[in-house]
Write a protein that holds these residues in place. Structure first.
Motif, mmCIF file in Angstrom:
data_model
loop_
_atom_site.group_PDB
_atom_site.id
_atom_site.type_symbol
_atom_site.label_atom_id
_atom_site.label_comp_id
_atom_site.label_asym_id
_atom_site.label_seq_id
_atom_site.Cartn_x
_atom_site.Cartn_y
_atom_site.Cartn_z
ATOM 1 N N LEU A 1 0.809 -1.358 -0.070
ATOM 2 C CA LEU A 1 0.035 0.130 0.024
ATOM 3 C C LEU A 1 0.859 1.269 -0.029
ATOM 4 C CD1 LEU A 1 -2.334 -1.051 2.797
ATOM 5 C CD2 LEU A 1 -3.031 -0.838 0.537
ATOM 6 N N GLU B 1 -1.849 5.749 2.462
ATOM 7 C CA GLU B 1 -2.996 5.118 3.053
ATOM 8 C C GLU B 1 -2.651 4.354 4.102
ATOM 9 O OE1 GLU B 1 -4.208 2.693 -0.393
ATOM 10 O OE2 GLU B 1 -4.941 4.534 -1.616
ATOM 11 N N TYR B 2 -1.427 3.864 4.168
ATOM 12 C CA TYR B 2 -1.121 2.896 5.527
ATOM 13 C C TYR B 2 -1.149 3.810 6.671
ATOM 14 C CZ TYR B 2 1.871 0.889 8.829
ATOM 15 O OH TYR B 2 2.556 0.209 10.104
ATOM 16 N N GLU B 3 -0.779 5.053 6.618
ATOM 17 C CA GLU B 3 -0.965 5.894 7.782
ATOM 18 C C GLU B 3 -2.351 6.327 8.570
ATOM 19 O OE1 GLU B 3 1.257 9.692 6.970
ATOM 20 O OE2 GLU B 3 2.892 8.652 7.562
ATOM 21 N N LYS B 4 -3.323 6.201 7.179
ATOM 22 C CA LYS B 4 -4.723 6.486 7.439
ATOM 23 C C LYS B 4 -5.201 5.299 8.166
ATOM 24 C CE LYS B 4 -5.891 9.768 3.768
ATOM 25 N NZ LYS B 4 -6.537 10.109 2.395
ATOM 26 N N LEU B 5 -4.974 3.926 7.745
ATOM 27 C CA LEU B 5 -5.228 2.939 8.446
ATOM 28 C C LEU B 5 -4.935 2.725 9.754
ATOM 29 C CD1 LEU B 5 -4.775 0.301 5.584
ATOM 30 C CD2 LEU B 5 -7.158 1.144 6.575
ATOM 31 N N MET B 6 -3.753 3.368 10.006
ATOM 32 C CA MET B 6 -3.170 3.271 11.617
ATOM 33 C C MET B 6 -3.961 4.189 12.521
ATOM 34 S SD MET B 6 -1.027 0.812 11.775
ATOM 35 C CE MET B 6 -0.139 1.281 13.121
ATOM 36 N N GLU B 7 -4.353 5.289 11.855
ATOM 37 C CA GLU B 7 -5.142 6.374 12.543
ATOM 38 C C GLU B 7 -6.452 5.861 13.008
ATOM 39 O OE1 GLU B 7 -5.174 9.645 10.490
ATOM 40 O OE2 GLU B 7 -3.143 10.336 10.682
ATOM 41 N N HIS B 8 -7.062 4.958 12.228
ATOM 42 C CA HIS B 8 -8.554 4.468 12.368
ATOM 43 C C HIS B 8 -8.148 3.370 13.388
ATOM 44 C CE1 HIS B 8 -10.672 6.455 9.349
ATOM 45 N NE2 HIS B 8 -9.854 6.322 8.437
ATOM 46 N N ALA B 9 -7.165 2.631 13.208
ATOM 47 C CA ALA B 9 -6.972 1.657 14.364
ATOM 48 C C ALA B 9 -6.700 2.203 15.644
ATOM 49 C CB ALA B 9 -5.890 0.717 13.896
ATOM 50 N N GLN B 10 -6.120 3.211 15.677
ATOM 51 C CA GLN B 10 -5.925 3.926 17.134
ATOM 52 C C GLN B 10 -7.128 4.608 17.536
ATOM 53 O OE1 GLN B 10 -2.568 6.499 16.492
ATOM 54 N NE2 GLN B 10 -1.122 4.982 16.153
#
Length: 235
Positions: free
Chosen positions: A3, A7-16
């Motif tokens: 990815l 996009e990877y940073e956005k996914l991590m923000e959603h997980a946190q």
């Protein structure tokens, strides 16, 4: 598959963000459980709620006053019982006493005849001695157990036991005094009075004693009553 880094940073923000939400939820649930656990004993021992006060416009319950209660009879009798009690009281009431001789004296005692009054007043114009005779006549009718009457012959009055139709005493005027003549049985009781001679018209046919009085004398009255009662007795 690779990815892009953005996009990877956005996914991590959603997980946190998801982890943070779960932690907040767990904390809220734990706090709620702790509150419910502490409030349970208090709920079990909570006092019963007091009754709501009466409305001010609601009518107060009726109360019997002390005065009215005191006036109410305890075990009041029925009307029939009251009538029965009244009848019993009326039956127990004493009967009226018959009128005594003194109460009916003015009806049962006839006046002394006019010719006797005229003769006495001719001998004593003050009428004093005739009034004394009337006093003896009235008292004898009231006190004796029968009827007394007065007749006159030759200036001497006879006192009669009218029921037995027999004379028991004689009355006339002698030396300006009233002279009363009776049976000698009375001499002892009359010894305190003034004795005098017996009328001549009587001495020849009767055994008598005579005493003088000027008023209604109690001793003489008692002796006359006794003579009335002893009519027919011999000496």
């Amino acid at each position: 598959m690779q990815l892009p880094y953005g996009e990877y940073e956005k996914l991590m923000e959603h997980a946190q963000e998801g982890n943070r939400i779960r932690e907040v939820k767990a904390s809220v649930v734990a706090g709620l459980r702790s509150f419910l656990g502490a409030a349970a004993p208090a709920l079990k021992t909570a006092p019963v709620a007091e009754e709501a006060p009466l409305r001010q416009d609601a009518p107060a319950p009726e109360k019997v006053s002390v005065e009215f209660a005191a006036e109410m009879p305890q075990n009041a009798p029925a009307p029939v019982q009251e009538q029965s009690l009244a009848k019993k009281k009326a039956m127990k009431s004493p009967a009226p006493k018959p009128a005594s001789r003194s109460e009916s004296a003015d009806i049962s005692i006839p006046p002394i005849k006019k010719e006797i009054a005229a003769f006495f007043n001719k001998q004593d114009d003050s009428s004093r001695l005739f009034n004394v005779l009337k006093q003896y006549y009235t008292c004898l009718n009231e006190a004796c157990g029968g009827t007394v009457r007065v007749t006159m012959k030759d200036g001497v009055c006879s006192l009669w036991n009218y029921d037995e139709w027999e004379e028991f005493a004689f009355v006339d005027i002698f030396e300006r005094h009233l002279r009363i003549s009776l049976d000698p049985r009375c001499s002892e009781r009359l010894k305190s009075l003034n004795f005098c001679e017996v009328p001549r018209l009587l001495s020849g046919r009767r055994n008598l004693i005579s005493a003088q009085v000027d008023d209604l004398n109690k001793i003489m009255l008692d002796v006359l009553i006794q003579a009335f009662d002893e009519v027919g007795m011999t000496a």
